[in-house]
Scaffold this active site. Structure first.
Site, PDB file in Angstrom:
ATOM      1  N   ASN A  10      11.212  61.629  -7.303  1.00  0.00           N
ATOM      2  CA  ASN A  10      11.897  61.219  -8.529  1.00  0.00           C
ATOM      3  C   ASN A  10      11.459  59.790  -8.833  1.00  0.00           C
ATOM      4  OD1 ASN A  10      13.631  60.460 -10.532  1.00  0.00           O
ATOM      5  ND2 ASN A  10      15.509  60.996  -9.439  1.00  0.00           N
ATOM      6  N   ARG A  89      10.919  65.528 -10.339  1.00  0.00           N
ATOM      7  CA  ARG A  89      11.930  65.467 -11.401  1.00  0.00           C
ATOM      8  C   ARG A  89      11.268  64.835 -12.626  1.00  0.00           C
ATOM      9  NH1 ARG A  89      16.520  61.210 -12.667  1.00  0.00           N
ATOM     10  NH2 ARG A  89      17.677  62.451 -14.158  1.00  0.00           N
ATOM     11  N   HIS A 178      20.581  65.377 -17.357  1.00  0.00           N
ATOM     12  CA  HIS A 178      21.361  65.738 -16.154  1.00  0.00           C
ATOM     13  C   HIS A 178      21.419  67.260 -15.960  1.00  0.00           C
ATOM     14  CE1 HIS A 178      23.937  61.852 -16.822  1.00  0.00           C
ATOM     15  NE2 HIS A 178      22.909  61.597 -16.031  1.00  0.00           N
ATOM     16  N   ARG A 239      26.017  51.780 -21.271  1.00  0.00           N
ATOM     17  CA  ARG A 239      25.649  52.372 -22.575  1.00  0.00           C
ATOM     18  C   ARG A 239      26.906  52.651 -23.395  1.00  0.00           C
ATOM     19  NH1 ARG A 239      22.349  57.197 -20.086  1.00  0.00           N
ATOM     20  NH2 ARG A 239      21.634  56.044 -18.279  1.00  0.00           N
ATOM     21  N   ASP A 281      30.541  48.607 -12.775  1.00  0.00           N
ATOM     22  CA  ASP A 281      30.848  49.409 -11.592  1.00  0.00           C
ATOM     23  C   ASP A 281      32.323  49.806 -11.621  1.00  0.00           C
ATOM     24  OD1 ASP A 281      31.583  50.215  -8.947  1.00  0.00           O
ATOM     25  OD2 ASP A 281      29.723  49.336  -8.227  1.00  0.00           O
ATOM     26  N   ARG A 283      34.225  51.010  -9.391  1.00  0.00           N
ATOM     27  CA  ARG A 283      35.028  50.528  -8.260  1.00  0.00           C
ATOM     28  C   ARG A 283      35.543  49.124  -8.517  1.00  0.00           C
ATOM     29  NH1 ARG A 283      30.286  52.059  -4.293  1.00  0.00           N
ATOM     30  NH2 ARG A 283      29.313  51.437  -6.224  1.00  0.00           N
ATOM     31  N   GLY A 332      32.624  60.738 -10.708  1.00  0.00           N
ATOM     32  CA  GLY A 332      33.320  62.034 -10.674  1.00  0.00           C
ATOM     33  C   GLY A 332      33.638  62.483  -9.258  1.00  0.00           C
ATOM     34  N   GLU A 384      20.832  67.157  -6.901  1.00  0.00           N
ATOM     35  CA  GLU A 384      19.704  67.493  -7.785  1.00  0.00           C
ATOM     36  C   GLU A 384      18.433  67.761  -6.983  1.00  0.00           C
ATOM     37  OE1 GLU A 384      20.207  64.788 -11.572  1.00  0.00           O
ATOM     38  OE2 GLU A 384      21.320  63.981  -9.888  1.00  0.00           O
TER      39      GLU A 384
HETATM   40  P1  AMP Z   1      25.616  57.520  -9.709  1.00  0.00           P
HETATM   41  O1  AMP Z   1      24.888  57.022 -10.930  1.00  0.00           O
HETATM   42  O2  AMP Z   1      25.959  58.972  -9.774  1.00  0.00           O
HETATM   43  O3  AMP Z   1      24.974  57.105  -8.428  1.00  0.00           O
HETATM   44  O4  AMP Z   1      27.041  56.784  -9.733  1.00  0.00           O
HETATM   45  C1  AMP Z   1      27.130  55.377  -9.582  1.00  0.00           C
HETATM   46  C2  AMP Z   1      28.533  54.916  -9.931  1.00  0.00           C
HETATM   47  O5  AMP Z   1      29.509  55.586  -9.137  1.00  0.00           O
HETATM   48  C3  AMP Z   1      28.726  53.443  -9.632  1.00  0.00           C
HETATM   49  O6  AMP Z   1      28.430  52.676 -10.729  1.00  0.00           O
HETATM   50  C4  AMP Z   1      30.196  53.344  -9.302  1.00  0.00           C
HETATM   51  O7  AMP Z   1      30.843  52.883 -10.471  1.00  0.00           O
HETATM   52  C5  AMP Z   1      30.660  54.763  -9.071  1.00  0.00           C
HETATM   53  N1  AMP Z   1      31.335  54.907  -7.783  1.00  0.00           N
HETATM   54  C6  AMP Z   1      30.789  55.099  -6.557  1.00  0.00           C
HETATM   55  N2  AMP Z   1      31.760  55.161  -5.617  1.00  0.00           N
HETATM   56  C7  AMP Z   1      32.948  55.008  -6.249  1.00  0.00           C
HETATM   57  C8  AMP Z   1      34.316  54.979  -5.843  1.00  0.00           C
HETATM   58  N3  AMP Z   1      34.663  55.124  -4.555  1.00  0.00           N
HETATM   59  N4  AMP Z   1      35.255  54.814  -6.800  1.00  0.00           N
HETATM   60  C9  AMP Z   1      34.915  54.672  -8.083  1.00  0.00           C
HETATM   61  N5  AMP Z   1      33.652  54.695  -8.530  1.00  0.00           N
HETATM   62  C10 AMP Z   1      32.678  54.856  -7.642  1.00  0.00           C
END
Ligand code: AMP
Length: 399
Positions: A10, A89, A178, A239, A281, A283, A332, A384
Site C-alpha cells: 500500500n 492497493r 474505503h 477534511r 485526533d 482521543r 469506529g 483491508e
Molecule cells: P485510522 O485512520 O483508521 O488509522 O484511524 C485513526 C484515528 O483513530 C486516529 O486519528 C484517532 O483519532 C482514532 N483512534 C484510535 N484509537 C482511538 C481511541 N482509543 N479512542 C478514540 N479514537 C481513537
C-alpha cells in the site's frame, strides 16, 4: 503453515506499508511501514514473530530503496520463496475496474490516466508497482481498487446534479473509497449473523482519519458518502466533508483566498481539527472534553457524531431492510463515546446501546454493542490487507 503468502503493498506519496499474509486465514507473517520516503528521516520498521525492528533507509530516499530494503529483510528471514503473488492497493480504479485486475502495461497506463481523479494517490501506487516489478520479476502482481466495491451503486446514487456532459466527457461522478474495508466488514458481519452475504443489508461506518458511510443492499454497495474525491460526506479528522459549494466562491471572491489555499483548508485544516482548534485526533478531543471541558473539542465531537448519525439515517432511503449498523476504522473500532453518541441519535431506527458491551468493544475485538430488544449494531475491526491478499489469490486462480 504459510506455504503460500501474498505480499500486500500500500504505497502513499512518501510511505509504503507492506504485509505478508496468508490469503486463506488472514494470518500475518510480517508487516511494516517505510515512511518519510522523500527525506533523510526515511525509516523502515517491521514486525516479525512479535519482534519490532526499525532501520534508517539510505539515499536516494525513494520507494525503490524501501522495496530493496524489504527484499533484504524477506531474504534474511527466508521468506522470499513463500511469496506467490503481490497485491497492490490502488486508490482509484474509475469506472473501468470493478474487480481485482492482473497488472499489465495496459493496466498501468489506465492507472496513470486515472491519476487525474486521484492526483495524490494513483501516482504513488504506480511507483509501488514499478518498484515491485524491479524487485520481484518472477511474481504476478494484482491491483485491488479502493473504488471497486462501489461500482454497483445505481446511477441515482453516483450522478451529481450537474450538467450530464461533465459525467460523460470527464467522468465527474461519485466513486466512493474505503471499498475493501466496507466489503470486509460486511462479509464478517454476514458470517457473525449467520446469513449469506447476498441476503444481508447493512450500513457500515468506516471512521478513521478519513471517514465514509456505505449502504449495502444484498451484499452490494448501493450508496456511499465519499464522492469524486475523499472530501465529500461526513466531517473527518482534517477534511470538512459536505459544505455549501458557494462557500468556495465566497472565500475566493470576497476573502481573497487562492484556489490552492481553499483546497489546503478544506483537506488539511478543517474537520475535527478546524472546529476544535486543538487536534484531529479523536482521543485527544475526548480527553480535552472530559478533563478540561474544552468547548472546541465538545463542539467538534458533537458535529462529528451528528453528521454520521444524519448520514446513516439518510442512507436508509437506499434500503428496504437493515440487519445492522457496523462500526470500523480507528475511531469506529475504539471510541465507545462516538458510537454511543451516533446510535443515541438513531433511536427512531430502533437503536439502543448496551453500555457495557459498547465499552468492552475495543482493541481489535468484534462485538455486538446493542441491547437484545434493539436493532443490531456491531463493531468489526477492518482488515483491508487480508481482502487484498484474498482477492489477489482468487484472481490468479481464475486466470
Ligand atoms: P485510522 O485512520 O483508521 O488509522 O484511524 C485513526 C484515528 O483513530 C486516529 O486519528 C484517532 O483519532 C482514532 N483512534 C484510535 N484509537 C482511538 C481511541 N482509543 N479512542 C478514540 N479514537 C481513537
Amino acid at each position: 503453515m504459510f506455504t503460500e503468502t501474498t505480499l500486500v503493498i500500500n504505497c502513499g506519496s512518501s510511505s509504503l506499508k507492506f504485509s505478508l499474509i496468508c490469503p486463506q486465514t488472514g494470518e500475518t507473517l510480517l508487516n511494516g511501514l517505510a515512511e518519510c520516503l522523500s527525506s533523510n528521516d526515511a525509516t523502515l520498521s517491521y514486525t516479525f514473530e512479535n519482534n519490532k525492528q526499525s532501520q534508517p533507509l539510505l539515499a536516494p530516499f525513494n520507494h525503490q530503496v524501501a522495496i530493496n530494503a524489504l527484499v533484504a529483510i524477506l531474504k534474511q528471514h527466508h521468506l522470499v520463496d513463500k511469496i506467490t503473488a503481490i497485491g497492490h492497493r490502488i486508490v482509484h480504479g474509475g469506472e473501468k475496474y470493478g474487480q481485482p485486475t492482473i497488472i499489465t502495461e495496459a493496466v498501468k497506463t489506465e492507472i496513470d490516466k486515472l491519476a487525474q481523479l486521484a492526483p495524490l494517490h494513483n501516482p504513488a501506487n504506480l511507483i509501488g508497482i514499478q518498484a515491485c516489478e524491479q524487485a520481484f520479476k518472477h511474481l504476478p502482481q494484482v491491483a485491488v481498487f479502493d473504488t471497486a466495491f462501489h461500482q454497483t451503486m445505481p446511477a441515482k446514487a453516483y450522478i451529481y446534479g450537474l450538467p450530464y456532459k461533465l459525467y460523460q466527457e470527464h467522468g465527474i461522478r461519485r466513486y466512493g473509497f474505503h471499498g475493501t474495508s466496507h466489503y470486509f466488514v460486511a462479509k464478517q458481519a454476514a458470517s457473525l449473523i449467520n446469513k449469506p452475504i447476498d441476503e444481508c443489508n447493512f450500513i457500515s461506518a468506516h471512521l478513521g482519519n478519513g471517514c465514509s458511510i456505505t449502504a449495502i443492499k444484498n451484499g452490494k454497495s448501493v450508496e456511499t458518502s465519499l464522492g469524486l474525491t475523499p472530501l465529500e460526506g461526513v466531517m473527518m479528522g482534517t477534511r470538512s466533508g459536505d459544505i455549501d459549494p458557494s462557500i468556495v466562491f465566497h472565500l475566493v471572491d470576497q476573502l481573497g483566498y487562492s484556489a490552492e489555499q481553499v483546497n489546503q483548508m478544506l483537506n488539511k485544516e478543517s474537520g475535527l481539527l478546524g472546529v476544535s482548534q486543538l487536534s484531529n485526533d479523536c482521543r485527544a478531543l475526548e480527553r480535552a472534553m472530559v478533563e478540561d471541558n474544552h468547548p472546541g473539542a465538545k463542539l467538534a465531537l458533537d458535529i462529528f457524531c451528528y453528521r454520521i448519525a444524519k448520514t446513516i439515517a439518510s442512507f436508509t432511503a437506499s434500503l428496504t431492510k437493515l440487519d445492522a449498523i457496523i462500526f470500523t476504522g480507528g475511531i469506529g473500532e475504539n471510541s465507545a463515546f462516538v458510537r454511543e453518541q451516533v446510535l443515541s441519535q438513531l433511536s427512531l431506527l430502533g437503536m439502543k446501546v448496551d453500555a457495557d458491551k459498547n465499552l468492552a468493544a475495543r482493541f481489535g475485538q468484534s462485538g455486538k454493542i446493542t441491547t437484545t430488544n434493539s436493532r443490531a449494531a456491531w463493531v468489526i475491526p477492518t482488515n483491508e490487507e487480508w481482502v487484498i491478499a484474498e482477492q489477489t489469490q482468487q484472481k490468479l486462480i481464475q486466470e
